[in-house]
Design a protein around this motif. Structure first.
Motif, PDB file in Angstrom:
ATOM      1  N   GLU A  59       0.826  -1.201   0.000  1.00  0.00           N
ATOM      2  CA  GLU A  59       0.000   0.000   0.000  1.00  0.00           C
ATOM      3  C   GLU A  59       0.864   1.256   0.000  1.00  0.00           C
ATOM      4  O   GLU A  59       0.575   2.236  -0.706  1.00  0.00           O
ATOM      5  CB  GLU A  59      -0.924   0.018   1.222  1.00  0.00           C
ATOM      6  N   ALA A  60       1.950   1.230   0.800  1.00  0.00           N
ATOM      7  CA  ALA A  60       2.845   2.385   0.877  1.00  0.00           C
ATOM      8  C   ALA A  60       3.549   2.620  -0.460  1.00  0.00           C
ATOM      9  O   ALA A  60       3.743   3.764  -0.889  1.00  0.00           O
ATOM     10  CB  ALA A  60       3.873   2.177   1.989  1.00  0.00           C
ATOM     11  N   ILE A  61       3.933   1.522  -1.112  1.00  0.00           N
ATOM     12  CA  ILE A  61       4.599   1.620  -2.414  1.00  0.00           C
ATOM     13  C   ILE A  61       3.653   2.213  -3.447  1.00  0.00           C
ATOM     14  O   ILE A  61       4.024   3.095  -4.227  1.00  0.00           O
ATOM     15  CB  ILE A  61       5.094   0.235  -2.866  1.00  0.00           C
ATOM     16  N   GLU A  62       2.417   1.730  -3.443  1.00  0.00           N
ATOM     17  CA  GLU A  62       1.428   2.229  -4.400  1.00  0.00           C
ATOM     18  C   GLU A  62       1.130   3.702  -4.165  1.00  0.00           C
ATOM     19  O   GLU A  62       1.005   4.490  -5.113  1.00  0.00           O
ATOM     20  CB  GLU A  62       0.135   1.418  -4.297  1.00  0.00           C
ATOM     21  N   GLU A  63       1.034   4.092  -2.900  1.00  0.00           N
ATOM     22  CA  GLU A  63       0.741   5.492  -2.552  1.00  0.00           C
ATOM     23  C   GLU A  63       1.858   6.417  -3.034  1.00  0.00           C
ATOM     24  O   GLU A  63       1.605   7.476  -3.623  1.00  0.00           O
ATOM     25  CB  GLU A  63       0.567   5.617  -1.037  1.00  0.00           C
ATOM     26  N   SER A  64       3.112   5.993  -2.794  1.00  0.00           N
ATOM     27  CA  SER A  64       4.248   6.800  -3.224  1.00  0.00           C
ATOM     28  C   SER A  64       4.318   6.876  -4.752  1.00  0.00           C
ATOM     29  O   SER A  64       4.605   7.938  -5.323  1.00  0.00           O
ATOM     30  CB  SER A  64       5.546   6.212  -2.670  1.00  0.00           C
ATOM     31  N   TYR A  65       4.041   5.760  -5.386  1.00  0.00           N
ATOM     32  CA  TYR A  65       4.059   5.709  -6.855  1.00  0.00           C
ATOM     33  C   TYR A  65       3.040   6.681  -7.450  1.00  0.00           C
ATOM     34  O   TYR A  65       3.348   7.453  -8.370  1.00  0.00           O
ATOM     35  CB  TYR A  65       3.763   4.283  -7.308  1.00  0.00           C
ATOM     36  N   LYS A  66       1.841   6.686  -6.904  1.00  0.00           N
ATOM     37  CA  LYS A  66       0.790   7.568  -7.417  1.00  0.00           C
ATOM     38  C   LYS A  66       1.130   9.040  -7.177  1.00  0.00           C
ATOM     39  O   LYS A  66       0.875   9.901  -8.039  1.00  0.00           O
ATOM     40  CB  LYS A  66      -0.544   7.225  -6.764  1.00  0.00           C
ATOM     41  N   ALA A  67       1.715   9.325  -6.000  1.00  0.00           N
ATOM     42  CA  ALA A  67       2.071  10.711  -5.683  1.00  0.00           C
ATOM     43  C   ALA A  67       3.152  11.230  -6.617  1.00  0.00           C
ATOM     44  O   ALA A  67       3.075  12.352  -7.138  1.00  0.00           O
ATOM     45  CB  ALA A  67       2.533  10.803  -4.230  1.00  0.00           C
TER      46      ALA A  67
END
Length: 202
Positions: free
Chosen positions: A18-26
């Protein structure tokens, strides 16, 4: 390369999905805005978008592969459950998704082939399973049962499929209808000859 991907996404290697996906989207949103800038800034932002996509895809693929490897038993259980439910197509689809194919994979593939009545292919898969894990009693027992059935069919006119062209679509999907007819005609001919012989001797 994995470490570089995590650094590019500005997360640690032990970060959650989830953290990886959040950073990727940001980061993607950030560079999507910057790519419209003139000159080198816009060009670099466009390049970073491509690198972000590639890095994220590689990380997700690596994590999926790791999860598949560490939870191999549960994945095999899922295949077994599909077979028990009679969902042979579903079981085959799951088996096709495995990258690493050990003894248990070949055993389950053998079961799927058996359910499809592809006896020769089923036997071959069991042989591979036994080669990989010779001490496994389950594989040996299944192989012995399959061999006994094939021998019984041969002795009782079952004529199991031994055609070298087993991989043809017509035989796999519906059995060899012409061969079945030929076997029936041959059996009728033998019985007829035997009947005539008996009549002539009387």
């Amino acid at each position: 390369m994995s470490k570089e991907n995590y650094e590019l996404l500005q997360v640690s290697e032990d970060a959650s999905d989830e953290a990886i996906e959040e950073s990727y989207k940001a980061l993607k949103a950030k560079y999507n805005e910057e790519k419209w800038q003139y000159g080198e800034a816009g060009t670099n932002a466009a390049k970073m978008l491509g690198r972000l996509d590639a890095a994220y895809a590689e990380i997700i693929a690596e994590r999926k592969e790791k999860n598949r490897t560490t939870s191999g038993a549960s994945a095999y259980d899922e295949v077994s459950e599909k077979i028990k439910q009679g969902d042979i197509s579903g079981a085959q689809a799951l088996l096709d998704g495995f990258n690493e194919r050990g003894a248990e994979w070949h055993y389950l593939q053998s079961v799927v082939f058996y359910k499809k009545s592809w006896m020769n292919e089923s036997k071959k898969q069991l042989e591979i399973a036994m080669q990989i894990d010779p001490a496994n009693a389950k594989y040996r027992e299944a192989y012995n049962k399959l061999s006994s059935r094939a021998e019984y069919q041969t002795q009782n006119g079952g004529a199991p499929n031994t055609n070298p062209n087993l991989n043809s679509d017509s035989e796999q999907m519906g059995g060899n209808w012409c061969m079945t007819c030929l076997n029936c005609c041959y059996t009728y001919l033998c019985v007829n000859c035997l009947f005539n012989l008996c009549c002539n001797c009387s």
